[in-house]
Write a protein that holds these residues in place. Structure first.
Motif, PDB file in Angstrom:
ATOM      1  N   ALA A   1       0.464  -1.050   0.231  1.00  0.00           N
ATOM      2  CA  ALA A   1      -0.267  -0.187   0.323  1.00  0.00           C
ATOM      3  C   ALA A   1       1.064   1.338  -0.116  1.00  0.00           C
ATOM      4  N   PHE A   2       2.364   1.082   0.364  1.00  0.00           N
ATOM      5  CA  PHE A   2       2.932   1.880   0.644  1.00  0.00           C
ATOM      6  C   PHE A   2       3.571   2.560  -0.829  1.00  0.00           C
ATOM      7  N   GLN A   3       3.263   1.087  -2.171  1.00  0.00           N
ATOM      8  CA  GLN A   3       3.685   1.863  -3.457  1.00  0.00           C
ATOM      9  C   GLN A   3       3.239   2.060  -4.285  1.00  0.00           C
ATOM     10  N   LEU A   4       1.673   2.229  -4.049  1.00  0.00           N
ATOM     11  CA  LEU A   4       0.491   2.916  -4.867  1.00  0.00           C
ATOM     12  C   LEU A   4       0.575   3.808  -5.795  1.00  0.00           C
ATOM     13  N   GLU A   5       1.692   3.207  -6.789  1.00  0.00           N
ATOM     14  CA  GLU A   5       1.683   4.716  -7.510  1.00  0.00           C
ATOM     15  C   GLU A   5       0.533   5.263  -9.286  1.00  0.00           C
ATOM     16  N   THR A   6      -0.892   5.655  -8.477  1.00  0.00           N
ATOM     17  CA  THR A   6      -1.709   5.369  -9.951  1.00  0.00           C
ATOM     18  C   THR A   6      -1.747   6.775 -10.804  1.00  0.00           C
ATOM     19  N   GLU A   7      -0.490   7.921 -10.920  1.00  0.00           N
ATOM     20  CA  GLU A   7      -0.612   8.676 -11.757  1.00  0.00           C
ATOM     21  C   GLU A   7      -2.002   9.468 -11.143  1.00  0.00           C
TER      22      GLU A   7
ATOM     23  N   SER B   1      -7.364   0.882   0.254  1.00  0.00           N
ATOM     24  CA  SER B   1      -7.617  -0.163  -0.074  1.00  0.00           C
ATOM     25  C   SER B   1      -8.389  -1.471   0.400  1.00  0.00           C
ATOM     26  N   THR B   2      -8.886  -2.552  -0.506  1.00  0.00           N
ATOM     27  CA  THR B   2      -9.173  -3.266   0.532  1.00  0.00           C
ATOM     28  C   THR B   2      -8.843  -4.907  -0.643  1.00  0.00           C
ATOM     29  N   ARG B   3      -8.885  -5.817   0.354  1.00  0.00           N
ATOM     30  CA  ARG B   3      -8.840  -7.444  -1.115  1.00  0.00           C
ATOM     31  C   ARG B   3      -9.424  -8.202   0.361  1.00  0.00           C
TER      32      ARG B   3
ATOM     33  N   VAL C   1     -10.113 -10.642   4.826  1.00  0.00           N
ATOM     34  CA  VAL C   1     -10.419  -9.182   4.435  1.00  0.00           C
ATOM     35  C   VAL C   1      -9.242  -8.622   4.468  1.00  0.00           C
ATOM     36  N   TYR C   2      -9.402  -7.385   3.675  1.00  0.00           N
ATOM     37  CA  TYR C   2      -8.183  -6.199   4.295  1.00  0.00           C
ATOM     38  C   TYR C   2      -8.476  -5.051   3.811  1.00  0.00           C
ATOM     39  N   LEU C   3      -8.462  -4.359   5.348  1.00  0.00           N
ATOM     40  CA  LEU C   3      -9.326  -2.644   4.257  1.00  0.00           C
ATOM     41  C   LEU C   3      -7.585  -1.919   5.052  1.00  0.00           C
TER      42      LEU C   3
END
Length: 299
Positions: free
Chosen positions: A33-39, A78-80, A99-101
């Protein structure tokens, strides 16, 4: 480019040659989640599949779906959800796992340095009591640890480097596993009746290599995971009994390769293995090899 490929091939060969196990209760993958790079995109959707070999020749196939939303330049969620298939000599089990949040907040960049923090929950969808032919299965076959876990972490990004520090803390234990080694035909697994797992602390260093056109990214990283106490279980007398050697340090080597198909689509391949493992891993997270494939789309 040839030098990069040669180095990566060498690392992959070493990972598979010296693989002895892995220990990820969720804290390793949550750090992504630290590397969420969505430009310029605010949403991402990922499909992930991971295969590994556990203790007692248990084959484990894990799939997950992840959705992330960037609300602004600072905050994202983010959720998984995970699904696990395990098969071995004692039986088989297929179940939804957890489930992750996770929420991530980035601070303002200053002199090529950017701090971010995350916090989140892991919610179990099973209490780890799966059976095969009415016989209790050890934790290696279970889809979840059966615990509600709190995640807290921070990250420092400096140029091509990332440094993660994170904690995974079991807050509510709903584990109802009923496996006893004394009643099993296998000697590969310790007793985990009403298993209770301790917290983990993680430190990770990541270095990102990019090709000139940013089509390929390579992220070699090293993870130090310290299990902060000995796990325990309820023995045949009804007393809590510590599992000797279940605490301590695990050091994992991980290599991630990313191919950006275009500005919206990418494929990620990862391989991992440890250089140091705990003496006993009753949580069932041991892997002789780990290979993962991930597809991501931005929109």
């Amino acid at each position: 480019m040839k030098k990069i490929c040669t180095v990566l091939l060498f690392i992959i060969i070493c990972n598979f040659s010296f693989a002895q196990g892995c220990s990820d209760a969720g804290i390793c993958s949550v750090g992504k989640a630290f590397q969420l790079e969505t430009e310029n995109f605010k949403n991402s959707f990922e499909i992930n599949a991971t295969i590994g070999q556990g203790d007692g020749d248990v084959s484990i196939f894990t799939q997950s779906l992840t959705y992330a939303r960037k609300f602004n330049d600072k905050f994202s969620l983010s959720t998984r959800v995970t699904y696990n298939i395990a098969d071995g000599d004692l039986g088989s089990n297929s179940q939804l796992g957890d489930v992750y949040l996770i929420g991530n907040y980035k601070f303002k960049e200053n002199n090529n340095k950017q701090w971010s923090v995350l916090a989140g929950w892991k919610i179990p969808l099973t209490n780890a009591d799966a059976k095969d032919a009415f016989v209790s299965l050890p934790m290696d076959y279970q889809a979840s640890l059966g615990t509600f876990d709190l995640f807290l972490g921070t990250n420092l990004n400096y140029k091509a480097w990332d440094f993660n520090l994170a904690f995974q803390i079991p807050v509510i234990n709903n584990n109802k596993n009923a496996y006893y080694d004394e009643f099993s035909a296998s000697n590969d697994f310790p007793s985990t009746n009403y298993f209770e797992r301790k917290s983990d602390a993680l430190f990770r260093t990541i270095y990102t290599l990019k090709t000139a056109n940013n089509k390929f990214l390579f992220k070699p990283n090293v993870l130090f995971i310290y299990h902060l106490g000995e796990d325990n279980f309820e023995n045949l007398l009804g007393d809590r009994e510590s599992i000797q050697g279940s605490d301590g340090l695990t050091i994992n080597g991980n290599l991630i390769g990313i191919y950006n198909i275009n500005s919206k689509n990418s494929i990620e391949l990862s391989v991992a293995s440890p250089f140091l493992i705990r003496e006993v891993r009753p949580d069932g997270l041991t892997r002789s090899f780990v290979l993962g494939l991930n597809y991501r789309i931005l929109f």
